[in-house]
Scaffold this motif. Structure first.
Motif, PDB file in Angstrom:
ATOM      1  N   GLN A 178     -14.728   8.516  42.910  1.00 18.93           N
ATOM      2  CA  GLN A 178     -16.011   9.232  42.797  1.00 18.93           C
ATOM      3  C   GLN A 178     -16.446   9.810  44.144  1.00 18.93           C
ATOM      4  N   LEU A 179     -16.224   9.046  45.227  1.00 15.76           N
ATOM      5  CA  LEU A 179     -16.617   9.555  46.552  1.00 15.76           C
ATOM      6  C   LEU A 179     -15.735  10.739  46.943  1.00 15.76           C
ATOM      7  N   ALA A 180     -14.433  10.662  46.612  1.00 14.35           N
ATOM      8  CA  ALA A 180     -13.534  11.775  46.942  1.00 14.35           C
ATOM      9  C   ALA A 180     -13.966  13.028  46.180  1.00 14.35           C
ATOM     10  N   GLN A 181     -14.402  12.847  44.937  1.00 11.22           N
ATOM     11  CA  GLN A 181     -14.864  14.005  44.163  1.00 11.22           C
ATOM     12  C   GLN A 181     -16.149  14.584  44.748  1.00 11.22           C
ATOM     13  N   ALA A 182     -17.040  13.691  45.186  1.00 11.63           N
ATOM     14  CA  ALA A 182     -18.346  14.143  45.679  1.00 11.63           C
ATOM     15  C   ALA A 182     -18.247  14.738  47.081  1.00 11.63           C
ATOM     16  N   ALA A 183     -17.356  14.193  47.909  1.00 12.52           N
ATOM     17  CA  ALA A 183     -17.391  14.562  49.334  1.00 12.52           C
ATOM     18  C   ALA A 183     -16.098  15.212  49.828  1.00 12.52           C
ATOM     19  N   GLY A 184     -15.113  15.394  48.966  1.00  9.81           N
ATOM     20  CA  GLY A 184     -13.908  16.171  49.294  1.00  9.81           C
ATOM     21  C   GLY A 184     -13.228  15.770  50.591  1.00  9.81           C
ATOM     22  N   SER A 185     -13.055  16.735  51.483  1.00 11.67           N
ATOM     23  CA  SER A 185     -12.228  16.503  52.676  1.00 11.67           C
ATOM     24  C   SER A 185     -12.920  15.628  53.726  1.00 11.67           C
ATOM     25  N   ASP A 186     -14.190  15.267  53.510  1.00 11.75           N
ATOM     26  CA  ASP A 186     -14.840  14.306  54.424  1.00 11.75           C
ATOM     27  C   ASP A 186     -14.295  12.895  54.192  1.00 11.75           C
ATOM     28  N   VAL A 187     -13.615  12.699  53.058  1.00  6.50           N
ATOM     29  CA  VAL A 187     -13.187  11.357  52.658  1.00  6.50           C
ATOM     30  C   VAL A 187     -11.740  11.085  53.063  1.00  6.50           C
ATOM     31  N   GLY A 194     -18.300  14.177  61.115  1.00  6.36           N
ATOM     32  CA  GLY A 194     -17.950  12.788  60.817  1.00  6.36           C
ATOM     33  C   GLY A 194     -17.081  12.686  59.572  1.00  6.36           C
ATOM     34  N   LEU A 195     -16.550  11.511  59.328  1.00  6.53           N
ATOM     35  CA  LEU A 195     -15.717  11.298  58.143  1.00  6.53           C
ATOM     36  C   LEU A 195     -16.160  10.032  57.406  1.00  6.53           C
ATOM     37  N   MET A 196     -15.684   9.909  56.183  1.00  5.57           N
ATOM     38  CA  MET A 196     -16.001   8.750  55.344  1.00  5.57           C
ATOM     39  C   MET A 196     -14.700   7.974  55.119  1.00  5.57           C
ATOM     40  N   LEU A 197     -14.569   6.832  55.789  1.00  7.28           N
ATOM     41  CA  LEU A 197     -13.348   6.025  55.683  1.00  7.28           C
ATOM     42  C   LEU A 197     -13.523   4.995  54.575  1.00  7.28           C
ATOM     43  N   ILE A 198     -12.667   5.091  53.567  1.00  6.16           N
ATOM     44  CA  ILE A 198     -12.800   4.207  52.405  1.00  6.16           C
ATOM     45  C   ILE A 198     -11.675   3.187  52.389  1.00  6.16           C
ATOM     46  N   LEU A 199     -12.046   1.904  52.360  1.00  8.05           N
ATOM     47  CA  LEU A 199     -11.062   0.818  52.280  1.00  8.05           C
ATOM     48  C   LEU A 199     -11.147   0.198  50.892  1.00  8.05           C
ATOM     49  N   SER A 200     -10.010   0.153  50.191  1.00  8.54           N
ATOM     50  CA  SER A 200      -9.949  -0.554  48.903  1.00  8.54           C
ATOM     51  C   SER A 200      -8.761  -1.503  48.928  1.00  8.54           C
ATOM     52  N   SER A 201      -8.815  -2.512  48.061  1.00  8.30           N
ATOM     53  CA  SER A 201      -7.682  -3.441  47.923  1.00  8.30           C
ATOM     54  C   SER A 201      -8.003  -4.360  46.769  1.00  8.30           C
ATOM     55  N   ARG A 225      -9.855  11.473  63.056  1.00  8.17           N
ATOM     56  CA  ARG A 225     -10.929  12.062  63.863  1.00  8.17           C
ATOM     57  C   ARG A 225     -10.444  13.301  64.613  1.00  8.17           C
ATOM     58  N   LEU A 226      -9.145  13.342  64.897  1.00  7.97           N
ATOM     59  CA  LEU A 226      -8.584  14.464  65.667  1.00  7.97           C
ATOM     60  C   LEU A 226      -8.174  15.645  64.798  1.00  7.97           C
ATOM     61  N   LYS A 227      -8.303  15.522  63.492  1.00  5.92           N
ATOM     62  CA  LYS A 227      -7.898  16.636  62.623  1.00  5.92           C
ATOM     63  C   LYS A 227      -8.612  17.907  63.037  1.00  5.92           C
ATOM     64  N   ARG A 228      -7.848  18.982  63.120  1.00  2.86           N
ATOM     65  CA  ARG A 228      -8.415  20.259  63.576  1.00  2.86           C
ATOM     66  C   ARG A 228      -9.662  20.617  62.772  1.00  2.86           C
ATOM     67  N   THR A 229      -9.603  20.455  61.461  1.00  2.00           N
ATOM     68  CA  THR A 229     -10.720  20.897  60.619  1.00  2.00           C
ATOM     69  C   THR A 229     -11.993  20.086  60.838  1.00  2.00           C
ATOM     70  N   ARG A 230     -11.886  18.871  61.401  1.00  2.00           N
ATOM     71  CA  ARG A 230     -13.106  18.095  61.687  1.00  2.00           C
ATOM     72  C   ARG A 230     -13.679  18.441  63.057  1.00  2.00           C
ATOM     73  N   GLN A 231     -12.841  19.056  63.911  1.00  2.00           N
ATOM     74  CA  GLN A 231     -13.298  19.344  65.278  1.00  2.00           C
ATOM     75  C   GLN A 231     -14.040  20.676  65.291  1.00  2.00           C
ATOM     76  N   THR A 232     -15.317  20.609  64.916  1.00  2.00           N
ATOM     77  CA  THR A 232     -16.105  21.827  64.747  1.00  2.00           C
ATOM     78  C   THR A 232     -16.356  22.547  66.070  1.00  2.00           C
ATOM     79  N   GLY A 233     -16.159  21.864  67.183  1.00  2.00           N
ATOM     80  CA  GLY A 233     -16.393  22.494  68.483  1.00  2.00           C
ATOM     81  C   GLY A 233     -15.198  23.290  68.988  1.00  2.00           C
ATOM     82  N   LEU A 234     -14.091  23.267  68.260  1.00  2.00           N
ATOM     83  CA  LEU A 234     -12.865  23.890  68.776  1.00  2.00           C
ATOM     84  C   LEU A 234     -12.960  25.412  68.893  1.00  2.00           C
TER      85      LEU A 234
END
Ligand SMILES: Nc1nc2c(ncn2[C@@H]2O[C@H](COP(=O)(O)OP(=O)(O)O)[C@@H](O)[C@H]2O)c(=O)[nH]1
Ligand SMILES: Nc1ncnc2c1ncn2[C@@H]1O[C@H](COP(=O)(O)OP(=O)(O)O)[C@@H](O)[C@H]1O
Length: 220
Positions: A124-133, A19-26, A202-211
């Motif tokens: 802070q979330l990007a620092q804590a969760a890296g490429s999931d964000v 899964g991923l963490m989608l962050i919306l700011s404005s 969601r289609l990023k190769r690195t997130r597709q753990t089943g590949l």
């Protein structure tokens, strides 16, 4: 003749995915809440809103537990001390925090999460969760339109609107720290763009753990 079922009868192939963490700011009033609600409605169970804890007063139309968990300053401080937040920050003189519970377990099972946080939370979330964000910044089409949206919302007193307009410039100065920047001019266009970002991420190769197993099978 073939024994394979026709494509229409076959269950679609869904490879395991992280899964991923989608962050919306404005800046306040540019449309984060509106776009978030539309995304949650369109995506159903595959996207879960992270409901923040805040010490700001509840607005008319808001629901405790859906929009925020509303609390007081001493209880918020206790949660900070207990390590209950993934991140927390002071915004407009109120405290806001992202609860730590739920997120980490769900990511491994392919659950995506949506966060409506300011630039401090995004960092802070990007620092804590890296490429999931994945971070998305929404801009208003103009300052005049931003002000008119803040007034049109009808939830904030005049001095609060003025304070938010004064803060808008400082918030917008963080635009270049985000992965994606979308101007929220026409709601449906903006929503379609944010949904496209989610679909592509969601289609990023690195997130597709089943590949790995899937391609191994294909090439066997
Ligand atoms: N860092 C951080 N910011 C948050 C959190 N929850 C909300 N915010 C931000 O706090 C700011 C004010 O939010 P809110 O009071 O709902 O006002 P609105 O954005 O004008 O609707 C916005 O920039 C939100 O993105 C959180 O848990 N952490
Ligand atoms: N593209 C848009 N065009 C016109 N009005 C909009 C648009 N996006 C949002 N709004 C309106 O502007 C106001 C502020 O939007 P909101 O989603 O509450 O912003 P935020 O969560 O960023 O503070 C709301 O009344 C909303 O209906």
């Amino acid at each position: 003749m073939t024994d394979s079922p026709a494509p229409a009868e076959r269950a679609p192939l869904a490879l395991p995915r992280r899964g991923l963490m989608l962050i919306l700011s404005s800046p306040s009033g540019a449309g984060k809440t509106t776009i978030s609600r539309k995304l949650l409605e369109a995506e159903g169970a595959s996207l879960t809103m992270s409901v923040s804890v805040t010490t700001r007063p509840i607005r008319p139309g808001e629901v405790d537990g859906r929009d925020y968990h509303f609390t007081d300053v001493p209880s918020f401080r206790q949660m900070v001390d207990a390590g209950a937040f993934l991140e927390w920050a002071e915004v407009f003189g109120n405290l806001y925090g992202t609860p730590r519970a739920q997120v980490s377990a769900g990511l491994g099972e392919g659950q995506d999460y949506l966060f409506d946080v300011d630039w401090q939370g995004a960092q802070q979330l990007a620092q804590a969760a890296g490429s999931d964000v994945v971070t998305v910044f929404l801009l208003p089409p103009s300052l005049a339109e931003l002000e008119s949206r803040l007034r049109g919302r009808g939830t904030d007193a005049e001095e609060v609107v003025r304070g938010r307009m004064e803060r808008a410039r400082a918030e917008m100065s963080h635009w270049s720290e985000y992965d994606y920047v979308v101007v929220n001019d026409v709601i449906d266009d903006c929503f379609a763009k944010v949904q496209t970002i989610l679909a592509a991420e969601r289609l990023k190769r690195t997130r597709q753990t089943g590949l790995v197993d899937f391609t191994r099978g294909l090439m066997a």
